[in-house]
Motif scaffolding. Sequence first.
Motif, PDB file in Angstrom:
ATOM      1  N   HIS A  96       0.850  -1.192   0.000  1.00 62.50           N
ATOM      2  CA  HIS A  96       0.000   0.000   0.000  1.00 62.50           C
ATOM      3  C   HIS A  96       0.877   1.230   0.000  1.00 62.50           C
ATOM      4  N   LEU A  97       0.597   2.086  -0.962  1.00 58.25           N
ATOM      5  CA  LEU A  97       1.414   3.276  -1.128  1.00 58.25           C
ATOM      6  C   LEU A  97       0.530   4.498  -0.983  1.00 58.25           C
ATOM      7  N   GLN A  98       0.944   5.416  -0.117  1.00 54.96           N
ATOM      8  CA  GLN A  98       0.178   6.656  -0.035  1.00 54.96           C
ATOM      9  C   GLN A  98       0.686   7.632  -1.081  1.00 54.96           C
ATOM     10  N   LEU A  99      -0.187   8.024  -1.986  1.00 56.02           N
ATOM     11  CA  LEU A  99       0.222   8.908  -3.083  1.00 56.02           C
ATOM     12  C   LEU A  99       0.412  10.335  -2.562  1.00 56.02           C
ATOM     13  N   ALA A 100       1.429  11.004  -3.121  1.00 56.42           N
ATOM     14  CA  ALA A 100       1.780  12.340  -2.633  1.00 56.42           C
ATOM     15  C   ALA A 100       0.918  13.407  -3.311  1.00 56.42           C
ATOM     16  N   THR A 101      -0.245  13.643  -2.732  1.00 57.19           N
ATOM     17  CA  THR A 101      -1.091  14.735  -3.231  1.00 57.19           C
ATOM     18  C   THR A 101      -1.352  15.679  -2.070  1.00 57.19           C
TER      19      THR A 101
ATOM     20  N   LEU B  93      10.825  -5.445  -2.376  1.00 59.62           N
ATOM     21  CA  LEU B  93      10.267  -4.253  -1.733  1.00 59.62           C
ATOM     22  C   LEU B  93      11.227  -3.064  -1.871  1.00 59.62           C
ATOM     23  N   LYS B  94      12.522  -3.337  -1.715  1.00 60.89           N
ATOM     24  CA  LYS B  94      13.520  -2.271  -1.853  1.00 60.89           C
ATOM     25  C   LYS B  94      13.535  -1.735  -3.280  1.00 60.89           C
ATOM     26  N   THR B  95      13.499  -2.665  -4.242  1.00 61.48           N
ATOM     27  CA  THR B  95      13.523  -2.249  -5.642  1.00 61.48           C
ATOM     28  C   THR B  95      12.268  -1.452  -5.973  1.00 61.48           C
ATOM     29  N   LEU B  96      11.129  -1.937  -5.484  1.00 60.08           N
ATOM     30  CA  LEU B  96       9.870  -1.244  -5.727  1.00 60.08           C
ATOM     31  C   LEU B  96       9.926   0.162  -5.131  1.00 60.08           C
ATOM     32  N   LYS B  97      10.445   0.255  -3.915  1.00 60.73           N
ATOM     33  CA  LYS B  97      10.541   1.558  -3.257  1.00 60.73           C
ATOM     34  C   LYS B  97      11.418   2.509  -4.082  1.00 60.73           C
TER      35      LYS B  97
ATOM     36  N   GLU C 119       8.636   9.814  -7.950  1.00 61.51           N
ATOM     37  CA  GLU C 119       8.146  10.918  -7.109  1.00 61.51           C
ATOM     38  C   GLU C 119       6.631  10.888  -6.953  1.00 61.51           C
ATOM     39  N   VAL C 120       6.080   9.671  -6.786  1.00 61.47           N
ATOM     40  CA  VAL C 120       4.631   9.568  -6.599  1.00 61.47           C
ATOM     41  C   VAL C 120       4.256   9.503  -5.126  1.00 61.47           C
ATOM     42  N   SER C 121       5.275   9.310  -4.259  1.00 61.48           N
ATOM     43  CA  SER C 121       5.011   9.185  -2.829  1.00 61.48           C
ATOM     44  C   SER C 121       6.286   9.514  -2.079  1.00 61.48           C
ATOM     45  N   ASP C 122       6.159   9.899  -0.804  1.00 60.92           N
ATOM     46  CA  ASP C 122       7.404  10.107  -0.053  1.00 60.92           C
ATOM     47  C   ASP C 122       7.978   8.766   0.406  1.00 60.92           C
ATOM     48  N   CYS C 123       7.208   7.683   0.270  1.00 61.77           N
ATOM     49  CA  CYS C 123       7.676   6.316   0.552  1.00 61.77           C
ATOM     50  C   CYS C 123       8.230   6.168   1.966  1.00 61.77           C
TER      51      CYS C 123
ATOM     52  N   MET D  92       8.368   4.766   5.247  1.00 64.06           N
ATOM     53  CA  MET D  92       7.755   3.593   5.876  1.00 64.06           C
ATOM     54  C   MET D  92       7.398   3.862   7.334  1.00 64.06           C
ATOM     55  N   GLU D  93       8.189   4.727   7.985  1.00 68.20           N
ATOM     56  CA  GLU D  93       7.888   5.032   9.384  1.00 68.20           C
ATOM     57  C   GLU D  93       6.577   5.797   9.531  1.00 68.20           C
ATOM     58  N   LYS D  94       6.278   6.642   8.558  1.00 66.85           N
ATOM     59  CA  LYS D  94       5.022   7.384   8.591  1.00 66.85           C
ATOM     60  C   LYS D  94       3.864   6.557   8.037  1.00 66.85           C
ATOM     61  N   GLY D  95       4.169   5.362   7.527  1.00 65.61           N
ATOM     62  CA  GLY D  95       3.122   4.505   6.974  1.00 65.61           C
ATOM     63  C   GLY D  95       2.770   4.823   5.529  1.00 65.61           C
ATOM     64  N   SER D  96       3.588   5.631   4.851  1.00 68.33           N
ATOM     65  CA  SER D  96       3.299   5.944   3.451  1.00 68.33           C
ATOM     66  C   SER D  96       3.531   4.733   2.551  1.00 68.33           C
ATOM     67  N   LEU D  97       4.340   3.808   3.032  1.00 68.33           N
ATOM     68  CA  LEU D  97       4.591   2.572   2.283  1.00 68.33           C
ATOM     69  C   LEU D  97       4.479   1.440   3.292  1.00 68.33           C
ATOM     70  N   ARG D  98       3.461   0.585   3.138  1.00 72.43           N
ATOM     71  CA  ARG D  98       3.328  -0.535   4.064  1.00 72.43           C
ATOM     72  C   ARG D  98       2.932  -1.770   3.290  1.00 72.43           C
TER      73      ARG D  98
END
Length: 484
Positions: A12-17, A165-169, A176-180, A182-188
């Motif tokens: 799950h990726l939080q998009l940067a909007t 996961l690293k490659t995807l990140k 530049e679609v997300s700040d990625c 993981m600590e903030k949960g933008s990428l889980r």
Amino acid sequence: MTYVPVIGLEVHLQLATRSKIFCGCATTFGAAANSQVCPVCLGFPGVLPVLNRKVLALGIRTALALGCRIEPTIVFHRKNYFYPDLPKDFQISQYDLPLGRSGSVEVGERRIRVHRVHLEEDAGKLIHKEGEDASLVDFNRSGMPLLEIVSEPDLASPEEAQAYLKTLKAILQYLEVSDCDMEKGSLRCDTNVSLRRPSEELGTKVEVKNLNSFKSVGRALTHEIERQGKLLEAGEKVAQETRLFDDARGITLGMRSKEYAHDYRYFPEPDLVPFSLTEKEIEVIREELPELPAAKAKRFAASFGLTPADARGVTASRAAADYFEACVKAVAGAGLRPEPGTFKAIANWILGEIARVMNERNLEEITALQFSPGHLLELVQLVDSGKISHKMAKEVFAEVVKSGESPARHVQARNLAQVTDAGRIRESAQAVIQENPGAVEDFKKGKPRALMFLVGQLMRRTQGSASPALAQETLRELLKENKR
Ligand code: ADP
Ligand code: MG
Ligand code: ZN
């Protein structure tokens, strides 16, 4: 082991909007609880969602970068379930017609297939306070735009899952679609894992939900593989279920039995009409795609003579790749010949000392370091020209990375350049030989360690400034003459 693991990841990726997926609420992280909400994302009756154009553009950008086919008609569905963090009692998601399908990610030498990519909204966040008999809910996250990326079960080990996961990140950061973060949960990530005997059909899978670091993905999978292995060895069955990872104890715990699509009573979202993008609109987004890590690694290997492993390492983050290219520019700018040896040295520094210091200081990106590409080139040249040894270069690096000083200036100011003047080294060598008759005797008797002792004495005499290679060579020569 008679069983092999089969792993698939749902990311799950939080998009940067700046605003949420179906309303105009802000998406700023860390705002006061329930300060970024409105009737739409609070699920009031009678409100209407409106799709955020930027969310759609970022979703398609990602789907295209992963090589997916874009679905000709975009359709949203309601996924119905009850939970206190979901005020509407349904989540707007995509079902049988996702945004994109059938992509892939190159992980090292392997190609991991991406099954589907779809858009959906996030839910709110429950906060359980220790010692209180009530839970709180923060709806700021409700309606945040998410992109879910579902892999095929192509991953064969916890290490490979982490590498994927690293490659995807890295790809997502390039895009530049997300700040990625993981600590903030933008990428889980939810992981799915089953065991089977080689060449048999897929076994029963278990889903471990909500992992938010590479490390916990690795640990949760390792534990789960061991747990399932024991069950199967004992002739028992693995129950199809959803589990949680307990980070402190390093084990997975049963959470609920698996839910199936029919449990969610999916139906098309009546408030968002299906719509289509034209080929042309999709092509415009495709043309804006940046060069991605795999392509960049191939170009770096071909243009600069890096090994495939070094090229992959340097392009693993966009910041490092940009840094490397800035160094290449600095080589040309300094009027130097573009030698493969220079590029290799630059890559070695980025993947070696620089990575080590970043790791030590817990820095995510090379740009956070006070050490410019120009500085790195200076350091490489100081070694190349024999002014300082490689060992000394590491010490200089350790200093200037703290102070931000230029390596060349640092070496000059502290008189660190090694003496490569043959005449001066010869003088010192003669003095050392005269002062150490014992060691000279030992050398004549064939004890090689005596030579190292004399080199040490010479280095001491010159306060470490002599070129060690030249010191050794000179001493050996003089001792030979001495023998005759
Ligand atoms: P579900 O219907 O349970 O959501 P999906 O088919 O959508 O299952 O798959 C969800 C994830 O589980 C995907 O990443 C997929 O690759 C993975 N997966 C599916 N079957 C297995 C299996 N037998 N073992 C491991 N992972 C699997
Ligand atoms: Mg699924
Ligand atoms: Zn809102």
